[in-house]
Write a protein that holds these residues in place. Sequence first.
Motif, PDB file in Angstrom:
ATOM      1  N   ARG A 282      -5.100   4.242  -5.178  1.00  0.00           N
ATOM      2  CA  ARG A 282      -6.463   3.789  -4.913  1.00  0.00           C
ATOM      3  C   ARG A 282      -7.444   4.954  -5.078  1.00  0.00           C
ATOM      4  O   ARG A 282      -7.166   6.074  -4.647  1.00  0.00           O
ATOM      5  CB  ARG A 282      -6.580   3.228  -3.499  1.00  0.00           C
ATOM      6  N   PRO A 283      -8.590   4.694  -5.683  1.00  0.00           N
ATOM      7  CA  PRO A 283      -9.585   5.768  -5.864  1.00  0.00           C
ATOM      8  C   PRO A 283      -9.977   6.436  -4.557  1.00  0.00           C
ATOM      9  O   PRO A 283     -10.204   7.645  -4.512  1.00  0.00           O
ATOM     10  CB  PRO A 283     -10.772   5.037  -6.502  1.00  0.00           C
ATOM     11  N   GLY A 284     -10.025   5.664  -3.483  1.00  0.00           N
ATOM     12  CA  GLY A 284     -10.435   6.224  -2.196  1.00  0.00           C
ATOM     13  C   GLY A 284      -9.449   7.204  -1.607  1.00  0.00           C
ATOM     14  O   GLY A 284      -9.777   7.938  -0.661  1.00  0.00           O
ATOM     15  N   PHE A 285      -8.214   7.255  -2.167  1.00  0.00           N
ATOM     16  CA  PHE A 285      -7.216   8.167  -1.607  1.00  0.00           C
ATOM     17  C   PHE A 285      -7.568   9.621  -1.882  1.00  0.00           C
ATOM     18  O   PHE A 285      -7.046  10.526  -1.227  1.00  0.00           O
ATOM     19  CB  PHE A 285      -5.829   7.840  -2.161  1.00  0.00           C
TER      20      PHE A 285
ATOM     21  N   GLU B 174       0.831  -1.205   0.000  1.00  0.00           N
ATOM     22  CA  GLU B 174       0.000   0.000   0.000  1.00  0.00           C
ATOM     23  C   GLU B 174       0.869   1.259   0.000  1.00  0.00           C
ATOM     24  O   GLU B 174       1.848   1.360   0.737  1.00  0.00           O
ATOM     25  CB  GLU B 174      -0.908   0.005   1.223  1.00  0.00           C
TER      26      GLU B 174
ATOM     27  N   PHE C   6     -10.207  10.950  -1.047  1.00  0.00           N
ATOM     28  CA  PHE C   6     -10.794  11.422   0.207  1.00  0.00           C
ATOM     29  C   PHE C   6      -9.700  11.834   1.181  1.00  0.00           C
ATOM     30  O   PHE C   6      -9.843  12.817   1.911  1.00  0.00           O
ATOM     31  CB  PHE C   6     -11.668  10.335   0.825  1.00  0.00           C
TER      32      PHE C   6
ATOM     33  N   SER D  52      -1.143   7.256  -2.929  1.00  0.00           N
ATOM     34  CA  SER D  52      -1.744   5.974  -3.283  1.00  0.00           C
ATOM     35  C   SER D  52      -2.523   6.132  -4.577  1.00  0.00           C
ATOM     36  O   SER D  52      -3.095   7.195  -4.847  1.00  0.00           O
ATOM     37  CB  SER D  52      -2.670   5.476  -2.168  1.00  0.00           C
TER      38      SER D  52
END
Length: 336
Positions: free
Chosen positions: A290-293, A255, A295, A288
């Motif tokens: 990741r799409p959530g990063f 990660e 946020f 990151s």
Amino acid sequence: MNPERSARRGRLPLSLRRRPVSWERQQPTWRDARPGLIAEALKRAQARPSGNWYVVGASSALGGDRPVARTVAGHEVVLWRGAQGRLHAGPGVCPHLGAPLADSPVRCGTLVCHWHGLALDGSSFAGWEPLPAFDDGILLWVRLDEAGGEEPLAAPVVPARPALTRGVTAVYEGTGLCEPEDVVANRLDPWHGAWFHPYSFVDLTVVGRPGGHDTEDRFTVDVSFKVAGRLVVPVRAVFTAPEPRTVVMRITEGEGVGSVVETHATPLGPDERGRPRTAVTEAVVAASDRPGFAFARWAAPVLRPMMRTAAARLWRDDLAYAERRWQLRSTGRFPG
């Protein structure tokens, strides 16, 4: 790394420790953490050029009507931004009667001495001479050729980082009674992580160390960052020392690939008892894919204090480590 483990990391940022080992039952690392190996890595780091550049603080600290000031290797320095945002730096002693320019305000890009009103716009004036300065977007640097004694470089050795637009940054600053080499040596000893910081690291294994034709002197570590209970974030990280007073940890697998933690050690000068003081400035750039990063970037104002708190907890221990090393070295008792 184990392919199955790597694949699992690719799908989920968190892992569950299936067979957690208690602190006292983990594999001892003292045989692998050979004093000579650490000393040689430190020696090679000290031989790399810095160009006489020193980190003096966070870029975010500079603004408004107050300068950033620090004593570097016994030299008072002061930095501020001009009216057009240009970075200025120079001696922190007013050339008129010695006032501390650290306590003087900035007005419309001009540093105005609060004793007699001598105004400095960043150019040579009344015996005051500017110093080369550099803002890398996260940290402020100043070049002190007299203190460094090396061949000057036009810019500092700034490690490669994720683009600031896709990362979350935080800067920790602390001070210890030691020398920069004690801070760097601490970082070039990755074996102590899970023993000395069990609240943050578990399952640490050093899988690569300097040797052969490895010009970067890389220490490669598989380690898991603790989240809560048995939940962890496993990564592979590489430690390098690009210049004498900097150690960089970069995540290369798991990660947050590409994320970095930069540790910079700046000599301040002796305290009232003649003991050396060193400032630790640690910059964390977390990123990151990741799409959530997205946020996390949105929540950066909330995350930064948490990141600084986590760094402060680690450095409470690591500065004690560095201070102990200096105490032993200064009295001829250091076994390494």
